[in-house]
Design a protein around this motif. Structure first.
Motif, short mmCIF file in Angstrom:
data_model
loop_
_atom_site.label_atom_id
_atom_site.label_comp_id
_atom_site.label_asym_id
_atom_site.label_seq_id
_atom_site.Cartn_x
_atom_site.Cartn_y
_atom_site.Cartn_z
N CYS A 15 0.85 -1.19 0.00
CA CYS A 15 0.00 0.00 0.00
C CYS A 15 0.89 1.24 0.00
O CYS A 15 2.00 1.22 0.55
CB CYS A 15 -0.95 0.02 1.19
N ILE A 18 -0.79 8.01 -2.69
CA ILE A 18 -0.69 8.43 -4.09
C ILE A 18 -0.16 9.86 -4.11
O ILE A 18 -0.65 10.71 -3.36
CB ILE A 18 -2.06 8.33 -4.78
N TYR A 68 -5.22 10.56 -1.60
CA TYR A 68 -5.58 9.21 -2.01
C TYR A 68 -4.51 8.21 -1.60
O TYR A 68 -3.35 8.58 -1.38
CB TYR A 68 -5.77 9.14 -3.53
N ILE A 70 -3.36 3.81 -2.41
CA ILE A 70 -3.56 2.66 -3.29
C ILE A 70 -3.05 1.42 -2.58
O ILE A 70 -2.09 1.49 -1.81
CB ILE A 70 -2.83 2.88 -4.64
N HIS A 79 -6.85 -1.55 -5.16
CA HIS A 79 -7.90 -0.60 -4.77
C HIS A 79 -7.30 0.80 -4.66
O HIS A 79 -6.20 0.97 -4.13
CB HIS A 79 -8.52 -0.98 -3.43
N ILE A 80 -8.05 1.79 -5.12
CA ILE A 80 -7.69 3.19 -4.96
C ILE A 80 -8.72 3.82 -4.02
O ILE A 80 -9.93 3.68 -4.23
CB ILE A 80 -7.64 3.93 -6.30
N THR A 129 2.40 -1.71 -11.60
CA THR A 129 2.10 -2.74 -10.61
C THR A 129 2.76 -4.05 -11.04
O THR A 129 2.91 -4.31 -12.24
CB THR A 129 0.59 -2.95 -10.47
#
Length: 268
Positions: A15, A18, A68, A70, A79-80, A129
């Protein structure tokens, strides 16, 4: 903790916050998503209405430093999240808000195995990713504009029930990766973009130029330079733009990946 994001069905492997540079791409989607949910709640008579603009554009996110986050997990999903704002207190640590639950903005489901690592390009537009499916995927936040159009279409479609519309919004999957790299023969465990290279002499040169310019303007006006709060804000924006321009000129477009196949690969 001051926030909680619930959505993964398996262990969360990675995680990250952002970068703020990405907000301009995510804010439009988040605002439309919140307005859609708000409209559905209002039509359904739940009474759970709110001002989407006041949430997305809240200046307290600047104080927090991030808006934000991620995450990637063993459920093969990314997931964002829109982060919940804590309750800030002067000279004391922040407290959780009355609703510490983060908002799930977007789910990416192109990986077929555990998501191991996520990293962002310094420009905030591109991120990558990697996964146990031996692949590296490249994503571009600019593609989110297409999702915004889908939300507009869902809002205008009166043939579906509120529940069906909400499910369509939550299941948006039209945001696809722009590249799929498969060169490793094992699980890809880590990736990282090259940081921008901004030499100290370059920063010093820029600062000296700005200092000389301010001195010349002050002497030409024949008075001590004063500024109102609005001028101060404008000066800060100009400095930020100059820093971003310097950053863009210093960005290197390559990244590195490591795998269980005992190799490290550099990508351009």
């Amino acid at each position: 903790g001051i926030g909680l994001m619930i959505g993964h069905k398996q262990v969360v492997e990675t995680c990250k916050f952002i970068p703020m540079e990405s907000n301009k791409y995510l804010d439009l989607l988040t605002n439309k998503l919140l307005n859609s949910v708000n409209a559905i709640n209002g039509t359904a008579g739940t009474g759970d209405s709110f001002n989407a603009n006041s949430i997305v554009n809240n200046r307290l996110y600047e104080k927090l430093g991030y808006k934000y986050a991620i995450s990637g997990g063993r459920d093969d999903l990314i997931h964002i999240w829109l982060l919940p704002l804590p309750e800030f207190r002067p000279h004391r640590p922040p407290l959780p808000s009355l609703n510490p639950q983060g908002l799930l903005v977007l789910t990416l489901n192109e990986h077929s195995s555990w998501v191991r690592s996520i990293d962002f390009h310094p420009n905030g537009e591109i991120f990558s990713t990697c996964s146990d499916d031996k692949s590296i995927k490249i994503w571009n936040f600019r593609k989110l504009s297409k999702l915004s159009k889908i939300i507009d279409h869902v809002d205008q479609d009166n043939n579906n029930s509120n529940k069906e519309n909400l499910k369509l919004i939550n299941d948006l999957s039209d945001f696809h990766s722009i590249d799929n790299l498969k060169s490793h023969n094992g699980f890809v465990n880590c990736i990282q973009f090259a940081p921008p290279v901004i030499g100290f002499h370059k920063l010093l040169e820029e600062n000296e130029k700005q200092g000389d310019k301010d001195l010349i303007e002050s002497q030409a006006n024949g008075e001590q330079k004063t500024s109102s709060s609005s001028n101060d804000k404008m000066d800060e924006k100009m400095k930020l733009l100059k820093k971003r321009k310097l950053l863009e000129q210093s960005i290197r477009c390559f990244f590195v990946s490591g795998s269980t196949d005992n190799t490290v690969k550099i990508w351009v």
